[in-house]
Design a protein around this motif. Structure first.
Motif, mmCIF file in Angstrom:
data_model
loop_
_atom_site.group_PDB
_atom_site.id
_atom_site.type_symbol
_atom_site.label_atom_id
_atom_site.label_comp_id
_atom_site.label_asym_id
_atom_site.label_seq_id
_atom_site.Cartn_x
_atom_site.Cartn_y
_atom_site.Cartn_z
ATOM 1 N N GLU A 2 6.856 -0.270 -3.726
ATOM 2 C CA GLU A 2 7.529 -0.765 -3.249
ATOM 3 C C GLU A 2 8.991 -0.412 -2.904
ATOM 4 O OE1 GLU A 2 10.821 -4.849 -5.853
ATOM 5 O OE2 GLU A 2 9.457 -3.436 -6.785
ATOM 6 N N ASN A 3 9.270 -1.112 -1.821
ATOM 7 C CA ASN A 3 11.042 -0.619 -1.648
ATOM 8 C C ASN A 3 11.498 -1.226 -2.011
ATOM 9 O OD1 ASN A 3 12.822 -0.028 0.441
ATOM 10 N ND2 ASN A 3 11.596 -0.774 2.028
ATOM 11 N N LYS A 4 12.799 0.211 -2.519
ATOM 12 C CA LYS A 4 13.946 -0.536 -3.820
ATOM 13 C C LYS A 4 14.851 -0.710 -2.817
ATOM 14 C CE LYS A 4 11.695 0.071 -7.464
ATOM 15 N NZ LYS A 4 11.472 -0.966 -8.765
ATOM 16 N N LYS A 5 14.997 -0.305 -1.755
ATOM 17 C CA LYS A 5 16.247 0.452 -0.868
ATOM 18 C C LYS A 5 16.895 -1.330 -0.253
ATOM 19 C CE LYS A 5 18.493 2.520 3.121
ATOM 20 N NZ LYS A 5 20.219 2.834 2.244
ATOM 21 N N ARG A 6 17.704 -1.527 -0.845
ATOM 22 C CA ARG A 6 18.701 -2.511 -0.215
ATOM 23 C C ARG A 6 18.899 -3.432 1.688
ATOM 24 N NH1 ARG A 6 23.822 -4.298 -3.565
ATOM 25 N NH2 ARG A 6 22.502 -3.953 -5.845
ATOM 26 N N GLU A 58 18.057 -7.196 -1.737
ATOM 27 C CA GLU A 58 17.565 -5.773 -3.365
ATOM 28 C C GLU A 58 16.759 -4.863 -2.877
ATOM 29 O OE1 GLU A 58 15.771 -7.256 -7.000
ATOM 30 O OE2 GLU A 58 17.973 -7.415 -7.695
ATOM 31 N N SER A 59 16.068 -5.874 -1.446
ATOM 32 C CA SER A 59 14.754 -5.141 -0.769
ATOM 33 C C SER A 59 13.908 -6.108 0.367
ATOM 34 C CB SER A 59 13.539 -4.315 -1.924
ATOM 35 O OG SER A 59 13.111 -5.373 -2.503
ATOM 36 N N ASP A 61 10.946 -6.289 0.407
ATOM 37 C CA ASP A 61 10.227 -7.000 -0.292
ATOM 38 C C ASP A 61 10.684 -8.175 -1.206
ATOM 39 O OD1 ASP A 61 7.804 -4.947 -0.398
ATOM 40 O OD2 ASP A 61 8.949 -3.971 -1.575
#
Length: 101
Positions: A2-6, A58-59, A61
């Motif tokens: 999962e990409n967690k960058k906002r 949040e991401s 995703d």
């Protein structure tokens, strides 16, 4: 993974009225999405062409997961599939929090 960058997500809905926008939110709430998981900020504003939406998620995703709930509601209202612009968030300010960089 999962990409967690906002991310900031921007939509334009040409021809949409604020009444239609409000009805879409009402339908999302009825479907259990009053507080979509991963949505941090949401703003909707009328423009001379329709409605513009700017979100912070949040991401990417989390935004894409919400699409599975959003698309049927938009289709119900005859809204064509939107073409969102998605940008990695560089800076965020919230009056209740410290800046996030």
């Amino acid at each position: 993974m999962e990409n967690k960058k906002r991310v900031m997500v921007e939509f334009d809905f040409p021809g949409m009225s604020v009444k239609e926008y409000d009805q879409i939110w009402q339908d999302l709430r009825k479907a259990g999405y009053e507080h979509p998981k991963g949505l941090i900020h949401h703003a909707g504003a009328p423009t001379d062409k329709g409605v513009k939406i700017v979100d912070v998620w949040e991401s990417a995703d989390k935004f894409n997961e919400f699409g599975s709930a959003l698309m049927p509601v938009l289709q119900k209202h005859g809204v064509k599939e939107p073409k969102p612009s998605i940008f990695p968030l560089h800076y965020e300010y919230n009056e209740n929090k410290k800046p996030i960089m």
